[in-house]
Design an enzyme around this catalytic site. Sequence first.
Site, PDB file in Angstrom:
ATOM      1  N   GLY A 100       0.549  -1.326  -0.001  1.00 28.62           N
ATOM      2  CA  GLY A 100      -0.041   0.288  -0.198  1.00 28.62           C
ATOM      3  C   GLY A 100       0.926   1.376   0.017  1.00 28.62           C
ATOM      4  O   GLY A 100       0.354   2.268  -0.469  1.00 28.62           O
ATOM      5  N   LYS A 121       9.756   2.647   0.731  1.00 26.12           N
ATOM      6  CA  LYS A 121       8.503   2.776   1.741  1.00 26.12           C
ATOM      7  C   LYS A 121       8.239   3.910   1.850  1.00 26.12           C
ATOM      8  O   LYS A 121       9.009   4.797   2.545  1.00 26.12           O
ATOM      9  CB  LYS A 121       8.990   1.745   3.024  1.00 26.12           C
ATOM     10  CG  LYS A 121       7.765   1.824   3.811  1.00 26.12           C
ATOM     11  CD  LYS A 121       7.940   0.620   4.795  1.00 26.12           C
ATOM     12  CE  LYS A 121       6.697   0.517   5.955  1.00 26.12           C
ATOM     13  NZ  LYS A 121       7.095  -0.416   6.906  1.00 26.12           N
ATOM     14  N   ASP A 268       1.296 -11.270   6.444  1.00 30.15           N
ATOM     15  CA  ASP A 268       1.540 -10.671   5.528  1.00 30.15           C
ATOM     16  C   ASP A 268       2.831 -10.008   5.929  1.00 30.15           C
ATOM     17  O   ASP A 268       3.453  -9.240   4.914  1.00 30.15           O
ATOM     18  CB  ASP A 268       0.514  -9.465   5.074  1.00 30.15           C
ATOM     19  CG  ASP A 268       0.183  -8.715   6.027  1.00 30.15           C
ATOM     20  OD1 ASP A 268      -0.776  -9.097   7.045  1.00 30.15           O
ATOM     21  OD2 ASP A 268       0.300  -7.614   6.017  1.00 30.15           O
ATOM     22  N   ASN A 269       3.156 -10.100   7.093  1.00 36.01           N
ATOM     23  CA  ASN A 269       4.393  -9.524   7.681  1.00 36.01           C
ATOM     24  C   ASN A 269       5.649 -10.515   8.049  1.00 36.01           C
ATOM     25  O   ASN A 269       6.428 -10.458   8.586  1.00 36.01           O
ATOM     26  CB  ASN A 269       4.257  -8.828   8.899  1.00 36.01           C
ATOM     27  CG  ASN A 269       3.625  -7.438   8.647  1.00 36.01           C
ATOM     28  OD1 ASN A 269       3.459  -6.884   7.611  1.00 36.01           O
ATOM     29  ND2 ASN A 269       2.805  -7.044   9.810  1.00 36.01           N
TER      30      ASN A 269
END
Length: 518
Positions: A100, A121, A268-269
């Site tokens: 995202g 990031k 997801d981490n």
Amino acid sequence: QSRFVERLPGDPIADNYTRAVNAVSYSEVKPTAVRSPSLLAWSEDLATELGIARPASLESEDGESLQLLSGNLVLPAMRPYAARYGGHQFGNWAGQLGDGRAITLGEVVTPGLGALEFQLKGAGPTPYSRRADGRAVLRSSIREFLCSEAMHFLGVPTTRALSLVLTGDTVERDLFYDGHPRDEPGAIVCRVSPSFLRFGNFEILAASREPQLLKELTALLLHDHFPELNPAAADVYGQLLDEIGRRTAIMITHWLRVGFVHGVMNTDNMSALGLTIDYGPYGWLESYDPGWTPNTTDAEGRRYCFGNQAGIGHWNFARLCEAFIPLVPDHERLKQSLAVYKTTFEAAYTRMLSDKLGLRTVEPDCDQKLVTDMFALLEKVETDFTLFFRALCDWTDGGDFLKLISSAFYSAEPPPHALREGWLEWARRYSDRLLREPAAAGQRGLAMKRVNPKFVLRNYLAQNAIVAATAGDLSALERLLRVLKTPYDEHAGDEDLAGKRPEWARNAPGCSALSCSS
């Protein structure tokens, strides 16, 4: 290079707007330009390994480098993208998530480290940004930059951070989610890793019933990152899961060794390479408390607290194994991979405890009570995890044990009588145990100091660096970076960075616990 983009199907829609994305592994998207980038921090050690020179300024001959690191410049050979993935968050399937606010510029083949992905990031929105702006604030970016490098030098498998760029723009954030947003300085971290693939990259394909794409993505993972496995072997997918399980278990054992708490162990981490990834509301144990979590979102359930991390790693790995069912339909084979995680963790944890205590091995029968009693005593009153084990490195039979570990107690008052007696009795048993494994004078202590760090990135130290950097003073940040590069050394003159958390930081924002707001 752009091997990921060239070898896997991508989003056919070029426009950058939030949407559900199907049947692809990524969406091509360019970073959003920022107003006035400036270099705030730089990992000289990583840059040296990569053969990259430190950028000077926008006006210098290498000003193009700073433009690249801020997302203001995309070279012709680059095909930037945001990856599509899903994940289980706090135990529940969250559906599509994706990058995202992270945009991968591509890969660089380095002289000694092979192909590495460079990712920005905080570089702006992507199709996976949901309701967010794709940006990152300075405070969270400093924490990510510092922790990536601190973990590397502690010997913990991790992604790395090359640069920290101040964007010159502000970003609105509601730090405490209490309806009081404010503008904060924006920043971008350049992250570096062999791969940013996560468990969630595979989960989304299984959940969306895209078995062919699951097979293609797994083939890429095997070819690029597990070359020791024969892709033509009948059991190659099971062997791949075995290796991911082993790496994950070893990574989490390292977390427990240094007292690190990730804070957001969603699937997801979780890296498919067994690397620590995504430094959000992390923290280090100060007073030993296996139920402690640095994440305010997890304050009630404590799902991701220190003592749960090994079990959550197993749970998360089970979700990855489920995602592989289209490739490994034999459930018994998947159970074997889950067993590999468990046996690897048990062996690695035993080895880790042995090293921390200066023993050749922690013997399951006779040493179990010694270890259990030690942790129970650590919980009796606030006792600093890092300082206790560092002090233990200097223990010699006949010394004053309570004086030795006194610097680890948070209370200025003497420990209660029962606790004093408990520690003295434990010290006698520990000394007897050490006598069964005689070591050359000083050698045991030196070996213990190679696994028990003196310096860790305590939350209050990171917060001090953030406050100073926000005011334009980088000295605290630079000093922390210098000391954290050799966290097992003594560093005469820097002892204050190894001290207990000061009382003012007990409940201070950014010191005691953190939100996911970044």
